[in-house]
Design a protein around this motif. Structure first.
Motif, PDB file in Angstrom:
ATOM      1  N   HIS A 383       1.417 -39.145  45.952  1.00  0.00           N
ATOM      2  CA  HIS A 383       1.705 -39.190  47.429  1.00  0.00           C
ATOM      3  C   HIS A 383       3.328 -39.547  47.830  1.00  0.00           C
ATOM      4  CE1 HIS A 383      -2.004 -39.867  48.245  1.00  0.00           C
ATOM      5  NE2 HIS A 383      -2.467 -40.865  47.531  1.00  0.00           N
ATOM      6  N   GLN A 401       4.659 -44.817  52.133  1.00  0.00           N
ATOM      7  CA  GLN A 401       4.626 -43.251  51.585  1.00  0.00           C
ATOM      8  C   GLN A 401       6.128 -43.209  51.938  1.00  0.00           C
ATOM      9  OE1 GLN A 401       1.183 -40.974  52.099  1.00  0.00           O
ATOM     10  NE2 GLN A 401       2.527 -39.361  52.785  1.00  0.00           N
ATOM     11  N   ARG A 408      -0.108 -47.206  52.349  1.00  0.00           N
ATOM     12  CA  ARG A 408      -1.168 -47.081  51.108  1.00  0.00           C
ATOM     13  C   ARG A 408      -1.333 -48.431  50.256  1.00  0.00           C
ATOM     14  NH1 ARG A 408      -3.204 -42.004  50.945  1.00  0.00           N
ATOM     15  NH2 ARG A 408      -1.962 -40.422  52.041  1.00  0.00           N
ATOM     16  N   ASP A 423      -5.043 -44.525  52.506  1.00  0.00           N
ATOM     17  CA  ASP A 423      -4.359 -44.823  53.588  1.00  0.00           C
ATOM     18  C   ASP A 423      -4.806 -45.810  54.396  1.00  0.00           C
ATOM     19  OD1 ASP A 423      -2.866 -44.592  55.911  1.00  0.00           O
ATOM     20  OD2 ASP A 423      -3.230 -42.277  56.380  1.00  0.00           O
TER      21      ASP A 423
END
Length: 698
Positions: A383, A401, A408, A423
């Motif tokens: 990610h 992120q 996350r 998420d």
């Protein structure tokens, strides 16, 4: 025919408008379309947040060089001025206006606080100014004076004597107001924790709800190598009373505490430091402890490299010949592209977030420790991470992120036999869709909330308890902008501190404030629901209360002896009540709002209620220790629910209410069927459930 429905909890928090049609989601029935200045408990109810207590205004370091009034060196002296023995003396020999000036690097457009003492005054007047900006009022007597002045372009501080002035100026200092600032927690133990306020090349210390002062009553200040432009990139880790700090352009430092007022900032005296660290190649930007080693990572020249100290010797990076297991070790991540390490977190493995993915580092096997010749590294997810350090909740790492807008949770999955990072913002993406998160802090008790500062100054909260499936977002506004936050352990719960920029008298100022402990009293006397506020507790009732200089000219909300009083304006730092009181809370008001999603259910012939005309005849609001309530179908059509009864003393505070409160709904049929609840008084409110009586037109 009407049907009674019930909303049993609000644990899903505020949900995105994009979910307006997802009545099939389990979280839809527990979600809200708005949760503002309220937060959801893990138990399911939603409470109004408590207010922020004013602690201290943020000001920068004294810009006057030490000993600057001991000699005329560095000064540009007009006729009649001389500087020596800690004084600037004007003899009165000037023929007209005369200026004593010094370049101290003032920045154009910034506001500075200037303080000085006039002594041996005999005639005329003296003023001061920051560069070519505004001047102070003329001073015509002995005494200590403080003014604020906006700086011009000259970078000079000026002391201006008129043609008749004769006297001395001493104790002169100049401090920037509204400087760039960042808060850091310093946790020596759960009983001894401090909040550190970092500004340009300066640190101040807070503890026990106030600023730490020395024996003379002056704030304890620590010189710092970090300028205001460096603050956002500082990373730190701590062992007992030593905090280690890194910045990619500055040599690593450590801040140590030997007593409440004795602090020291110094370069880390490394033994055999890595040759990759220098002024041309840069310095590490990440730091943490792992397996009794102090770990550094990601210099500008080597963004994928981790350097680990000798085991048990944090400042020693020496390597023996031959190599032994407790020697320092270095490892560089191998990836298909350069992905700079953004953060490191110590767990059973060393978890690392890079710009392109999330990795872990451990010993050569699951039972081994890391050694120079036994290191295993794996990439788990792709990610990519922001440079903001994660918060750790239990065994789960919550990270941002790389774009700073998606949150996350990184946790181990037995099904996947590896780490996964789902998420958390997917159901509330509207809160970070156009704004990123620039800072956050985790308050473990009493309700496990992650507090986040958005880049537009709005504060977001995330109530998070994974074991109970609680993930609920809420937003918080105040008269100003949130700038920086941190949490430290407190006597009864973790304390949440913030720097908030407010505009007072047309000037922007930053204040250090602390959110009051969660309300749990049996009466409203101790209810603190005002921002930037102060409390007064005295034996004798009074009508005049002072000390509110930081809110000069602002309209403040008042709770006196548990009863709401009319708002008043602060004049000369004081407020005057119409009738006396003993316990008073005064500060800026804020409004708490709760709005439900479109109601689903109540259709008598089956199918969905979405899109059908419906009518709510009345709503039963289940409350806990609450007082004051507005209920309606939108923010412009609200009715106040009365709580005062004949048993309450006239002029006194009504009793807190716990139970079901029925409110009639003065509206006909509509297609949405939403309920709006507001609290606009400085009083507590906790909503446990909503029970509307609904009729759906078939």
């Amino acid at each position: 025919m009407s049907v009674s429905m019930i909303m049993t909890n609000f644990s899903a928090g505020e949900l995105s408008p994009r979910l307006g049609g997802r009545v099939d989601l389990a979280k839809y029935s527990n979600g809200l379309s708005l949760l503002e200045n309220m937060f959801t408990h893990p138990h399911g109810g939603a409470s109004r947040r408590t207010g922020f207590r004013f602690i201290q205004e943020v000001v920068g370091r004294d810009l006057m060089p030490a000993g600057s009034l001991n000699s005329q060196s560095g000064w540009i002296a007009g006729t009649g001025w001389s500087v020596s023995a800690s004084k600037a003396l004007c003899s009165g020999a000037q023929n007209g206006e005369s200026i004593l000036s010094r370049d101290i690097g003032l920045a154009e457009g910034k506001v500075y606080e200037i303080s000085f003492k006039v002594s041996d005054f005999s005639a005329g007047s003296v003023t001061v100014s920051a560069g070519n900006g505004t001047v102070s009022e003329p001073v015509t007597a002995d005494g200590t004076y403080t003014f604020r002045s906006e700086s011009g372009a000259s970078k000079h501080i000026n002391i201006i004597a008129d043609a008749d002035f004769k006297g001395a100026v001493e104790n002169f200092y100049v401090q920037e107001t509204n400087p760039q600032v960042r808060l850091f927690p310093f946790e020596f133990s759960t009983e001894q924790a401090y909040v550190l306020e970092f500004t340009d090349k300066n640190i101040r210390i807070f503890k026990n709800g106030g600023i730490v002062v020395d024996g003379d009553g002056n704030p304890v200040e620590i010189s710092s190598p970090y300028t205001e432009k460096d603050l956002d990139r500082i990373r730190y880790t701590q062992s007992a009373d030593v905090m280690y700090l890194v910045h990619p352009e500055i040599q690593p430092y450590k801040l140590s505490r030997t007593s409440h007022v004795d602090w020291k900032m110094e370069l880390i005296p490394f033994s055999s430091p890595p040759s990759d660290w220098n002024s041309s190649k840069g310095y590490p930007s990440c730091i943490t402890f792992f397996e009794e080693r102090l770990c550094f990572a990601a210099s500008p020249e080597k963004p994928q490299t981790v350097w680990m100290s000798k085991s048990g010797s944090y400042e020693d990076f020496g390597v023996s010949d031959p190599v032994v297991d407790d020697d320092a070790c270095t490892y560089t991540l191998s990836a298909d592209q350069v992905n700079a390490i953004r953060w490191m977190v110590s767990s059973k493995k060393l978890i690392m977030g890079t710009s392109g993915g999330e990795w872990w580092l451990a010993g050569g096997s699951t039972a081994d420790s890391v050694t120079p010749e036994s290191v295993m590294v794996r990439r788990e997810t792709t990610h990519g991470s922001s440079s903001i350090s994660p918060v750790v909740v239990g065994g789960i790492m919550i990270f941002l992120q790389r774009e700073g807008r998606t949150i996350r949770e990184l946790s181990y999955s037995f099904e996947a036999d590896g780490y996964i990072a789902p998420d958390l913002t997917i159901l509330a993406e509207h809160l970070t869709r156009t704004n990123s998160i620039k800072e956050w802090a985790y308050q473990q008790s009493p309700d496990s909330i992650i507090w986040m500062v958005r880049d537009d100054g709005i504060l977001l909260g995330l109530t998070y308890q994974r074991e109970h499936e609680v993930v609920g977002f809420h937003r918080h506004l105040t008269d100003g902008k949130f700038c920086s936050v941190c949490t430290i352990p407190g006597p009864t719960q973790e304390e949440f501190w913030a720097v908030i920029e407010r505009e007072v008298g047309g000037i922007k100022r930053k204040y250090v404030e602390r959110m009051d402990n969660q309300f749990s009293s049996e009466n409203s006397v101790d209810a603190f629901f005002v921002d930037s506020g102060l409390s007064y507790n005295q034996k004798l009732a009074d009508t005049v209360f002072s000390g509110l200089d930081h809110l000069e000219g602002k309209t403040v909300s008042i709770l006196a002896d548990g009863a709401v009083r009319p708002d008043v304006v602060v004049k000369n730092g004081s407020i005057t009540l119409a009738s006396p009181a003993k316990t008073v809370h005064a500060g800026l008001s804020y409004v708490s709002n709760l709005k439900t999603l479109r109601l689903e259910g109540g259709s008598m012939n089956g199918g969905t209620a979405q899109g059908r005309m419906k009518r709510i005849s009345h709503v039963t609001v289940r409350l806990f220790q609450s007082l004051g309530l507005l209920v309606g179908y939108d923010g412009d059509h609200l009715e106040r629910a009365p709580f005062r009864t004949s048993a309450d003393k006239v002029g006194g505070a009504p009793s807190l209410f716990s139970g079901d409160y029925e409110v009639k709904f003065n509206r006909g049929y509509d297609r949405d069927g939403q309920i709006y609840i507001r609290q606009d008084q400085p009083l507590p409110m906790t909503v446990l459930a909503l029970i509307p009586e609904v009729s759906v037109y078939s």
